[in-house]
Scaffold this active site. Sequence first.
Site, PDB file in Angstrom:
ATOM      1  N   SER A 283       0.545  -0.897   0.193  1.00  0.00           N
ATOM      2  CA  SER A 283       0.152   0.161  -0.154  1.00  0.00           C
ATOM      3  C   SER A 283       0.765   1.452   0.111  1.00  0.00           C
ATOM      4  CB  SER A 283      -0.540   0.337   1.286  1.00  0.00           C
ATOM      5  OG  SER A 283       0.012  -0.168   2.300  1.00  0.00           O
ATOM      6  N   SER A 284       0.569   1.758  -0.038  1.00  0.00           N
ATOM      7  CA  SER A 284       0.962   3.926   0.205  1.00  0.00           C
ATOM      8  C   SER A 284       1.778   4.305   1.527  1.00  0.00           C
ATOM      9  CB  SER A 284       0.253   3.944  -0.497  1.00  0.00           C
ATOM     10  OG  SER A 284      -0.900   5.059  -0.067  1.00  0.00           O
ATOM     11  N   CYS A 285       1.352   3.748   2.275  1.00  0.00           N
ATOM     12  CA  CYS A 285       1.762   3.688   3.422  1.00  0.00           C
ATOM     13  C   CYS A 285       3.043   4.328   4.357  1.00  0.00           C
ATOM     14  CB  CYS A 285       1.208   2.934   4.677  1.00  0.00           C
ATOM     15  SG  CYS A 285       1.891   1.449   4.820  1.00  0.00           S
ATOM     16  N   GLY A 286       4.213   3.991   3.105  1.00  0.00           N
ATOM     17  CA  GLY A 286       5.581   4.158   3.517  1.00  0.00           C
ATOM     18  C   GLY A 286       6.627   2.954   4.189  1.00  0.00           C
ATOM     19  N   ILE A 287       5.377   1.860   5.299  1.00  0.00           N
ATOM     20  CA  ILE A 287       5.928   1.380   5.596  1.00  0.00           C
ATOM     21  C   ILE A 287       6.463   0.161   5.032  1.00  0.00           C
ATOM     22  CG2 ILE A 287       4.223   0.130   7.114  1.00  0.00           C
ATOM     23  CD1 ILE A 287       5.434  -0.225   9.572  1.00  0.00           C
TER      24      ILE A 287
END
Length: 102
Positions: A90-94
């Site tokens: 996903s685009s959450c960064g983690i």
Amino acid sequence: MVDALTVEEALQININGKPFTLSMRTPGADPELVRGILHNEDIVNTPGFHPEVKLGNEKEGGVVMVAHVEIPEQFLGSGYTNSRSLLSVSSCGICGKTELGS
């Protein structure tokens, strides 16, 4: 009235004793999610091979944080060498990082 809240937690996937990638997920079907990622991303190169997923490092409330998978070398696909470029993030960064502590 009851309010429903969806929980999202990080899941670190370790392959052959080493951190491989992180993914955010709604806890509940972790072994199935891990096997799906492994097959979809060509980390496992044989459709009939379904590695055992051992879950550990549970937080309070039983939310799993780490999935341990052993994959014999003959079953490792080309996706194993490219852990940061997984499509299923996903685009959450983690997602796509290798360890929860990163």
